[in-house]
Design a protein around this motif. Structure first.
Motif, PDB file in Angstrom:
ATOM      1  N   LEU A  88       0.841  -1.194   0.000  1.00  0.00           N
ATOM      2  CA  LEU A  88       0.000   0.000   0.000  1.00  0.00           C
ATOM      3  C   LEU A  88       0.877   1.245   0.000  1.00  0.00           C
ATOM      4  O   LEU A  88       1.966   1.242   0.586  1.00  0.00           O
ATOM      5  CB  LEU A  88      -0.893   0.026   1.242  1.00  0.00           C
ATOM      6  N   PRO A  89       0.396   2.316  -0.620  1.00  0.00           N
ATOM      7  CA  PRO A  89       1.143   3.574  -0.527  1.00  0.00           C
ATOM      8  C   PRO A  89       1.247   4.009   0.938  1.00  0.00           C
ATOM      9  O   PRO A  89       0.347   3.743   1.745  1.00  0.00           O
ATOM     10  CB  PRO A  89       0.282   4.562  -1.325  1.00  0.00           C
ATOM     11  N   ASP A  90       2.348   4.661   1.269  1.00  0.00           N
ATOM     12  CA  ASP A  90       2.590   5.072   2.657  1.00  0.00           C
ATOM     13  C   ASP A  90       1.470   5.929   3.228  1.00  0.00           C
ATOM     14  O   ASP A  90       1.080   5.757   4.375  1.00  0.00           O
ATOM     15  CB  ASP A  90       3.922   5.821   2.770  1.00  0.00           C
ATOM     16  N   ASP A  91       0.920   6.845   2.407  1.00  0.00           N
ATOM     17  CA  ASP A  91      -0.127   7.713   2.933  1.00  0.00           C
ATOM     18  C   ASP A  91      -1.388   6.921   3.270  1.00  0.00           C
ATOM     19  O   ASP A  91      -2.043   7.176   4.274  1.00  0.00           O
ATOM     20  CB  ASP A  91      -0.438   8.866   1.977  1.00  0.00           C
ATOM     21  N   LEU A  92      -1.712   5.907   2.451  1.00  0.00           N
ATOM     22  CA  LEU A  92      -2.888   5.083   2.725  1.00  0.00           C
ATOM     23  C   LEU A  92      -2.661   4.210   3.955  1.00  0.00           C
ATOM     24  O   LEU A  92      -3.555   4.067   4.801  1.00  0.00           O
ATOM     25  CB  LEU A  92      -3.233   4.225   1.503  1.00  0.00           C
ATOM     26  N   GLY A 126      -0.798   4.982   6.443  1.00  0.00           N
ATOM     27  CA  GLY A 126      -0.914   5.891   7.578  1.00  0.00           C
ATOM     28  C   GLY A 126      -2.355   6.195   7.932  1.00  0.00           C
ATOM     29  O   GLY A 126      -2.726   6.224   9.105  1.00  0.00           O
ATOM     30  N   LEU A 127      -3.180   6.429   6.922  1.00  0.00           N
ATOM     31  CA  LEU A 127      -4.599   6.708   7.176  1.00  0.00           C
ATOM     32  C   LEU A 127      -5.294   5.524   7.831  1.00  0.00           C
ATOM     33  O   LEU A 127      -6.063   5.686   8.791  1.00  0.00           O
ATOM     34  CB  LEU A 127      -5.313   7.071   5.870  1.00  0.00           C
ATOM     35  N   LEU A 128      -5.033   4.325   7.325  1.00  0.00           N
ATOM     36  CA  LEU A 128      -5.653   3.127   7.906  1.00  0.00           C
ATOM     37  C   LEU A 128      -5.213   2.925   9.357  1.00  0.00           C
ATOM     38  O   LEU A 128      -6.021   2.565  10.220  1.00  0.00           O
ATOM     39  CB  LEU A 128      -5.326   1.898   7.060  1.00  0.00           C
ATOM     40  N   GLN A 175      -4.277   5.324  11.387  1.00  0.00           N
ATOM     41  CA  GLN A 175      -4.946   6.355  12.181  1.00  0.00           C
ATOM     42  C   GLN A 175      -6.385   5.960  12.511  1.00  0.00           C
ATOM     43  O   GLN A 175      -6.844   6.151  13.644  1.00  0.00           O
ATOM     44  CB  GLN A 175      -4.943   7.687  11.435  1.00  0.00           C
ATOM     45  N   VAL A 176      -7.094   5.426  11.530  1.00  0.00           N
ATOM     46  CA  VAL A 176      -8.475   4.997  11.768  1.00  0.00           C
ATOM     47  C   VAL A 176      -8.509   3.898  12.828  1.00  0.00           C
ATOM     48  O   VAL A 176      -9.309   3.944  13.770  1.00  0.00           O
ATOM     49  CB  VAL A 176      -9.141   4.520  10.455  1.00  0.00           C
ATOM     50  N   HIS A 177      -7.623   2.933  12.686  1.00  0.00           N
ATOM     51  CA  HIS A 177      -7.565   1.832  13.652  1.00  0.00           C
ATOM     52  C   HIS A 177      -7.296   2.349  15.063  1.00  0.00           C
ATOM     53  O   HIS A 177      -7.975   1.978  16.028  1.00  0.00           O
ATOM     54  CB  HIS A 177      -6.493   0.837  13.207  1.00  0.00           C
ATOM     55  N   GLU A 178      -6.286   3.204  15.184  1.00  0.00           N
ATOM     56  CA  GLU A 178      -5.933   3.746  16.498  1.00  0.00           C
ATOM     57  C   GLU A 178      -7.067   4.581  17.088  1.00  0.00           C
ATOM     58  O   GLU A 178      -7.356   4.504  18.283  1.00  0.00           O
ATOM     59  CB  GLU A 178      -4.657   4.593  16.391  1.00  0.00           C
ATOM     60  N   ARG A 179      -7.731   5.367  16.231  1.00  0.00           N
ATOM     61  CA  ARG A 179      -8.820   6.220  16.725  1.00  0.00           C
ATOM     62  C   ARG A 179      -9.995   5.386  17.208  1.00  0.00           C
ATOM     63  O   ARG A 179     -10.596   5.686  18.244  1.00  0.00           O
ATOM     64  CB  ARG A 179      -9.271   7.186  15.614  1.00  0.00           C
ATOM     65  N   LEU A 180     -10.323   4.337  16.489  1.00  0.00           N
ATOM     66  CA  LEU A 180     -11.418   3.463  16.916  1.00  0.00           C
ATOM     67  C   LEU A 180     -11.074   2.782  18.239  1.00  0.00           C
ATOM     68  O   LEU A 180     -11.924   2.666  19.130  1.00  0.00           O
ATOM     69  CB  LEU A 180     -11.738   2.428  15.840  1.00  0.00           C
ATOM     70  N   ASN A 181      -9.832   2.359  18.391  1.00  0.00           N
ATOM     71  CA  ASN A 181      -9.406   1.753  19.659  1.00  0.00           C
ATOM     72  C   ASN A 181      -9.506   2.752  20.805  1.00  0.00           C
ATOM     73  O   ASN A 181      -9.963   2.419  21.902  1.00  0.00           O
ATOM     74  CB  ASN A 181      -7.984   1.203  19.556  1.00  0.00           C
ATOM     75  N   ARG A 182      -9.054   3.998  20.557  1.00  0.00           N
ATOM     76  CA  ARG A 182      -9.150   5.032  21.607  1.00  0.00           C
ATOM     77  C   ARG A 182     -10.602   5.302  21.983  1.00  0.00           C
ATOM     78  O   ARG A 182     -10.928   5.454  23.159  1.00  0.00           O
ATOM     79  CB  ARG A 182      -8.479   6.328  21.147  1.00  0.00           C
ATOM     80  N   CYS A 233     -17.431   1.363  11.295  1.00  0.00           N
ATOM     81  CA  CYS A 233     -17.219   0.090  10.589  1.00  0.00           C
ATOM     82  C   CYS A 233     -18.202  -0.054   9.436  1.00  0.00           C
ATOM     83  O   CYS A 233     -17.853  -0.549   8.355  1.00  0.00           O
ATOM     84  CB  CYS A 233     -17.345  -1.083  11.555  1.00  0.00           C
ATOM     85  N   ASP A 234     -19.440   0.376   9.661  1.00  0.00           N
ATOM     86  CA  ASP A 234     -20.445   0.342   8.607  1.00  0.00           C
ATOM     87  C   ASP A 234     -20.025   1.219   7.432  1.00  0.00           C
ATOM     88  O   ASP A 234     -20.180   0.837   6.272  1.00  0.00           O
ATOM     89  CB  ASP A 234     -21.803   0.789   9.166  1.00  0.00           C
ATOM     90  N   GLU A 235     -19.488   2.398   7.740  1.00  0.00           N
ATOM     91  CA  GLU A 235     -19.024   3.297   6.682  1.00  0.00           C
ATOM     92  C   GLU A 235     -17.865   2.670   5.903  1.00  0.00           C
ATOM     93  O   GLU A 235     -17.816   2.770   4.670  1.00  0.00           O
ATOM     94  CB  GLU A 235     -18.590   4.646   7.272  1.00  0.00           C
ATOM     95  N   MET A 236     -16.945   2.029   6.616  1.00  0.00           N
ATOM     96  CA  MET A 236     -15.820   1.384   5.934  1.00  0.00           C
ATOM     97  C   MET A 236     -16.306   0.212   5.084  1.00  0.00           C
ATOM     98  O   MET A 236     -15.804  -0.019   3.981  1.00  0.00           O
ATOM     99  CB  MET A 236     -14.772   0.928   6.949  1.00  0.00           C
TER     100      MET A 236
END
Length: 100
Positions: free
Chosen positions: A50-54, A56-58, A60-67, A83-86
């Motif tokens: 995956l591209p580095d920016d993608l 990083g985004l994934l 961030q989403v994972h970490e934010r959902l965990n928080r 999760c529904d949106e994803m």
């Protein structure tokens, strides 16, 4: 894509030993698990990067959902909505990418 199975190692099961122990989970499965882990590593090495920016985004989403789940017990509905949106993104883009 054709996949060649490089491993030909077999792991015969001594069913008599399994029956004697009375606990099939006590049987040594380290050999097959080691082979499976090596296989997963090989697959990961051949996978599309995956591209580095993608990536990083994934992350961030994972970490934010965990928080969210750790910060607020009522956040489960928010996490499920995310999760529904994803899932909607996957449903919209996945088949098109697979057909390309």
């Amino acid at each position: 894509m054709r996949v060649r199975l490089a491993r030909t190692t077999t792991y015969p099961i001594n069913w008599e030993e399994v029956r004697e122990n009375g606990d099939p989970d006590a049987y040594d499965t380290s050999g097959p698990y080691t082979d499976w882990a090596a296989h997963l590593d090989e697959v990961a090495e051949r996978a599309v990067q995956l591209p580095d920016d993608l990536t990083g985004l994934l992350k961030q989403v994972h970490e934010r959902l965990n928080r969210l789940m750790m910060e607020d017990d009522d956040a489960l509905a928010t996490v499920l909505k995310a999760c529904d949106e994803m899932e909607a993104i996957i449903a919209a883009t996945g088949p098109e990418a697979a057909d390309s």
